[in-house]
Design a protein around this motif. Structure first.
Motif, PDB file in Angstrom:
ATOM      1  N   HIS A 196      50.980  53.669  29.711  1.00  0.00           N
ATOM      2  CA  HIS A 196      50.968  52.341  30.332  1.00  0.00           C
ATOM      3  C   HIS A 196      51.394  52.415  31.793  1.00  0.00           C
ATOM      4  N   PRO A 197      50.555  53.011  32.658  1.00  0.00           N
ATOM      5  CA  PRO A 197      50.945  53.076  34.068  1.00  0.00           C
ATOM      6  C   PRO A 197      50.960  51.688  34.704  1.00  0.00           C
ATOM      7  N   VAL A 198      51.832  51.527  35.685  1.00  0.00           N
ATOM      8  CA  VAL A 198      51.869  50.287  36.444  1.00  0.00           C
ATOM      9  C   VAL A 198      51.253  50.565  37.806  1.00  0.00           C
ATOM     10  N   PHE A 199      50.798  49.500  38.466  1.00  0.00           N
ATOM     11  CA  PHE A 199      50.114  49.658  39.737  1.00  0.00           C
ATOM     12  C   PHE A 199      51.060  50.180  40.804  1.00  0.00           C
ATOM     13  N   GLY A 200      50.571  51.123  41.565  1.00  0.00           N
ATOM     14  CA  GLY A 200      51.264  51.670  42.720  1.00  0.00           C
ATOM     15  C   GLY A 200      50.267  52.523  43.478  1.00  0.00           C
ATOM     16  N   ALA A 201      50.542  52.805  44.742  1.00  0.00           N
ATOM     17  CA  ALA A 201      49.604  53.570  45.566  1.00  0.00           C
ATOM     18  C   ALA A 201      49.332  54.952  44.974  1.00  0.00           C
ATOM     19  N   GLU A 232      36.413  47.729  50.210  1.00  0.00           N
ATOM     20  CA  GLU A 232      37.719  47.168  50.539  1.00  0.00           C
ATOM     21  C   GLU A 232      38.059  46.186  49.432  1.00  0.00           C
ATOM     22  N   SER A 233      39.287  46.245  48.928  1.00  0.00           N
ATOM     23  CA  SER A 233      39.697  45.358  47.845  1.00  0.00           C
ATOM     24  C   SER A 233      41.018  44.682  48.159  1.00  0.00           C
ATOM     25  N   MET A 234      41.116  43.424  47.757  1.00  0.00           N
ATOM     26  CA  MET A 234      42.361  42.661  47.786  1.00  0.00           C
ATOM     27  C   MET A 234      42.716  42.377  46.336  1.00  0.00           C
ATOM     28  N   LEU A 235      43.958  42.682  45.953  1.00  0.00           N
ATOM     29  CA  LEU A 235      44.391  42.553  44.565  1.00  0.00           C
ATOM     30  C   LEU A 235      45.517  41.544  44.411  1.00  0.00           C
ATOM     31  N   THR A 236      45.544  40.908  43.263  1.00  0.00           N
ATOM     32  CA  THR A 236      46.682  40.110  42.820  1.00  0.00           C
ATOM     33  C   THR A 236      47.271  40.849  41.631  1.00  0.00           C
ATOM     34  N   LEU A 237      48.598  41.006  41.625  1.00  0.00           N
ATOM     35  CA  LEU A 237      49.287  41.770  40.592  1.00  0.00           C
ATOM     36  C   LEU A 237      50.226  40.876  39.794  1.00  0.00           C
ATOM     37  N   ARG A 238      50.381  41.227  38.517  1.00  0.00           N
ATOM     38  CA  ARG A 238      51.368  40.564  37.662  1.00  0.00           C
ATOM     39  C   ARG A 238      51.938  41.622  36.721  1.00  0.00           C
ATOM     40  N   ASP A 239      53.255  41.758  36.746  1.00  0.00           N
ATOM     41  CA  ASP A 239      53.924  42.721  35.858  1.00  0.00           C
ATOM     42  C   ASP A 239      53.320  44.120  35.959  1.00  0.00           C
ATOM     43  N   GLY A 240      52.979  44.549  37.171  1.00  0.00           N
ATOM     44  CA  GLY A 240      52.467  45.894  37.390  1.00  0.00           C
ATOM     45  C   GLY A 240      51.017  46.101  37.014  1.00  0.00           C
ATOM     46  N   LYS A 241      50.285  45.030  36.727  1.00  0.00           N
ATOM     47  CA  LYS A 241      48.868  45.125  36.367  1.00  0.00           C
ATOM     48  C   LYS A 241      48.031  44.279  37.328  1.00  0.00           C
ATOM     49  N   ILE A 242      46.783  44.681  37.529  1.00  0.00           N
ATOM     50  CA  ILE A 242      45.853  43.935  38.370  1.00  0.00           C
ATOM     51  C   ILE A 242      45.328  42.748  37.559  1.00  0.00           C
TER      52      ILE A 242
END
Length: 121
Positions: A6-11, A100-110
């Motif tokens: 369960h990876p969370v979003f990060g660069a 190019e992407s713009m993301l909205t995140l919640r609890d480490g997920k897109i």
């Protein structure tokens, strides 16, 4: 917390997912209810292609990652519950794609993504 399951979003996670041979890591970064809007030459701003849910997004990413091409993350900025990144891709014949992407995140997920892409013709 980041785990293999369960990876969370990060660069760093995004970079590993983009460079991988399969879409599995990228797909795992999306929430079940994520929405992806794609704007390009074929699906212009007034009528973007809209994918609803991780399953539809996974099908698109599986198709992309089944192609013979390379992917690289050019830049990524994360600030709070938003992120933006630039990805470049290249086919063996030299054709290039830039997105190019713009993301909205919640609890480490897109949960939301707007992607603008262009490619050599």
């Amino acid at each position: 917390m980041t785990t293999a399951a369960h990876p969370v979003f990060g660069a760093d996670t995004l970079r590993r997912g983009i460079k991988a041979d399969t879409s599995a890591t990228l797909v795992s970064l999306y929430a079940d209810d994520a929405e992806l809007r794609i704007v390009d030459r074929n699906t212009q701003p007034s009528h973007p292609k809209v994918l609803h849910g991780r399953d539809e997004i996974a099908a698109m990413l599986d198709d992309v990652y089944s192609r013979d091409m390379t992917h690289s993350l050019e830049a990524c900025v994360v600030q709070g519950d938003h992120a933006a990144y630039c990805e470049s891709c290249r086919y063996p014949d030299g054709v290039r794609v830039l997105s190019e992407s713009m993301l909205t995140l919640r609890d480490g997920k897109i949960t939301g993504q707007v992607m603008i892409q262009a490619w050599d013709e």
